[in-house]
Design an enzyme around this catalytic site. Structure first.
Site, short mmCIF file in Angstrom:
data_model
loop_
_atom_site.label_atom_id
_atom_site.label_comp_id
_atom_site.label_asym_id
_atom_site.label_seq_id
_atom_site.Cartn_x
_atom_site.Cartn_y
_atom_site.Cartn_z
N CYS A 7 72.08 57.87 -19.03
CA CYS A 7 71.58 56.52 -18.37
C CYS A 7 72.12 56.69 -16.79
O CYS A 7 72.70 57.77 -16.33
CB CYS A 7 72.20 55.40 -18.86
SG CYS A 7 74.11 55.48 -18.30
N HIS B 275 82.42 59.67 -21.46
CA HIS B 275 82.68 60.04 -22.70
C HIS B 275 81.80 61.08 -23.34
O HIS B 275 81.20 60.80 -24.25
CB HIS B 275 82.96 58.88 -23.48
CG HIS B 275 84.23 58.07 -23.09
ND1 HIS B 275 84.53 56.75 -23.34
CD2 HIS B 275 85.39 58.47 -22.49
CE1 HIS B 275 85.47 56.26 -22.87
NE2 HIS B 275 86.27 57.39 -22.29
N HIS C 27 83.97 54.46 -16.29
CA HIS C 27 84.29 53.17 -17.07
C HIS C 27 85.32 52.33 -16.31
O HIS C 27 85.48 51.10 -16.64
CB HIS C 27 85.35 53.52 -18.10
CG HIS C 27 84.66 54.86 -18.85
ND1 HIS C 27 85.01 55.99 -18.97
CD2 HIS C 27 83.60 54.93 -19.83
CE1 HIS C 27 84.10 56.90 -19.68
NE2 HIS C 27 83.30 56.17 -20.26
N HIS D 106 89.42 50.83 -25.00
CA HIS D 106 88.70 51.40 -24.18
C HIS D 106 88.91 51.46 -23.01
O HIS D 106 89.17 50.41 -22.54
CB HIS D 106 87.45 50.48 -24.62
CG HIS D 106 86.07 51.51 -24.32
ND1 HIS D 106 85.73 51.47 -22.83
CD2 HIS D 106 85.35 52.54 -24.85
CE1 HIS D 106 84.68 52.44 -22.69
NE2 HIS D 106 84.58 52.98 -23.74
N GLU E 102 87.11 51.03 -20.27
CA GLU E 102 86.40 49.90 -19.68
C GLU E 102 87.01 48.47 -19.63
O GLU E 102 87.33 47.73 -18.98
CB GLU E 102 84.89 50.04 -19.89
CG GLU E 102 83.99 48.84 -19.32
CD GLU E 102 82.90 48.31 -19.85
OE1 GLU E 102 82.43 47.22 -19.67
OE2 GLU E 102 82.03 49.40 -20.37
N THR F 229 80.29 46.58 -21.61
CA THR F 229 79.07 46.93 -21.45
C THR F 229 78.26 47.67 -22.51
O THR F 229 76.87 47.81 -22.63
CB THR F 229 78.58 47.62 -19.95
OG1 THR F 229 79.31 48.99 -20.10
CG2 THR F 229 79.29 46.57 -18.93
N CYS G 56 74.76 46.48 -20.93
CA CYS G 56 73.94 47.27 -19.96
C CYS G 56 72.49 47.48 -20.66
O CYS G 56 72.31 47.64 -21.70
CB CYS G 56 74.52 48.36 -19.37
SG CYS G 56 74.38 49.90 -20.23
N SER H 137 81.44 54.76 -26.62
CA SER H 137 81.45 53.46 -27.31
C SER H 137 79.84 53.28 -27.77
O SER H 137 79.69 52.81 -28.89
CB SER H 137 81.96 52.49 -26.68
OG SER H 137 81.54 51.12 -27.25
N SER I 216 75.92 58.88 -22.62
CA SER I 216 76.64 60.05 -22.03
C SER I 216 76.47 61.19 -22.37
O SER I 216 77.05 62.26 -21.91
CB SER I 216 78.26 59.66 -22.14
OG SER I 216 78.55 59.56 -23.33
#
Length: 333
Positions: A27, A56, A89, A139, A141, A179, A209, A238, A281
């Site tokens: 992304c 990740h 993150h 996590h 984030e 997200t 997201c 994630s 990712s």
């Protein structure tokens, strides 16, 4: 598993069908974070330190490490005055303050969409809300976002967590989400929040997201026709794990793999149609390798189901915009 002779899986004379979900793989936020490390290495030379994994994905991390990036868990492993990149993150204000105190040259790889959630967390807390953050404990984030307003925020993972909440003022509760959550599971938690707190203050825009949502919708377009879904991504990603879970919830077996070499032939016994996707990712080239590996096991027919084209692009930090650079961690798929 469904009978492969059913109408859903017509006979193709021994040819296995691969349904490619699109969009898949990188992304805009991931591309930006990786490019920050690449350009920092070009501009400053090795080593460039990176707090946590930049994204990740083990393949990305190994590639950048081979080129001089040094991945550390915390800033105390970074020499004073060195260049350090914060991962996609995000980090808490406490980490930023430590970096400033140490005189570190910081390049911020935080995804701009994560930064927006951080800004909302500060704004909601400043107006006196208890901010309920929907996410997965541990996590990075989540840790970074909770650090924006630790005295005002509470983490929930399930609807049951919501039922146990005891905010100071039930009329001043707002929520935000990680997200990279599964859209369908988050709906259940948000439903519990709205039921428990009728005056719940909702964010002006969705936090999950666009890339996470798109990859889940793209998988929806292939999962019903698939006997097996392969998700390219790392176990700590994630959004990749959510894709596996989404397939399993819809009754189609799914496997998370880092590389094509991890595919086990017994998974493919009786499988005529493979759904194939990749987390945000995961490099596109890894998907190409999976297609090639399946092709080595017998004839394949590849069909892409693309639900949308992604055009999102995020600017690099101003300190790097004048430097030469090229995207090298991936390829196209």
């Amino acid at each position: 598993m469904d009978d492969v002779s059913s109408d859903k899986h017509p006979d193709r004379g021994g040819t296995r069908r691969i349904l490619l979900a699109g969009p898949r793989s990188f992304c805009a936020g991931v591309e930006r974070a990786i490019e920050i490390v690449e350009r920092a290495l070009q501009a400053h030379g090795a080593p460039v330190y990176v707090r946590k994994q930049i994204v990740h994905n083990i393949s990305v991390v190994e590639d950048l490490a081979a080129r001089g990036a040094v991945f550390v868990e915390e800033l105390d492993e970074v020499p004073d005055g060195a260049t350090v990149v914060f991962s996609a993150h995000g980090v808490s204000p406490a980490v930023r303050e430590e970096a400033a105190r140490r005189g570190l040259d910081v390049l911020d790889g935080t995804c701009p969409l994560v930064s927006k959630v951080h800004a909302k967390a500060r704004r909601f807390a400043d107006r006196g809300d208890t901010v309920v953050f929907v996410g997965h404990a541990g996590h990075e984030e989540v840790e970074g976002t909770l650090g924006e307003a630790p005295e005002s925020m509470v983490l929930v993972e399930t609807a049951e967590d919501v039922r146990r909440l005891t905010p100071e003022d039930a009329e001043r509760v707002s929520y935000l989400t990680q997200t990279t959550l599964a859209v369908d599971e988050t709906t259940e938690v948000l439903g519990a929040l709205r039921e428990r707190f009728p005056l719940l203050h909702e964010p002006p825009s969705e936090d999950i997201c666009y890339a996470t949502t798109n990859r889940q919708l793209a998988l929806d377009a292939v999962v019903a026709e698939s006997d097996l879904v392969l998700v390219v991504g790392s176990a700590n990603s994630s959004n990749s794990v959510r894709l596996v879970e989404l397939s399993q919830r819809q009754g189609t077996p799914a496997k998370l793999i880092d590389r094509a070499a991890e595919i086990r032939t017994e998974w493919l016994e009786g499988v005529r149609t493979v759904g194939l996707t990749a987390g945000a990712s995961a490099p596109p080239a890894l998907v190409d390798e999976v297609v090639a590996a399946l092709g080595e096991l017998g004839p394949v027919e590849v069909e892409e189901r693309r639900i949308t084209d992604e055009t999102m692009h995020f600017e690099l930090p101003s300190a790097l915009r004048g430097t030469a650079g090229s995207r090298t961690s991936g390829g196209q798929s």
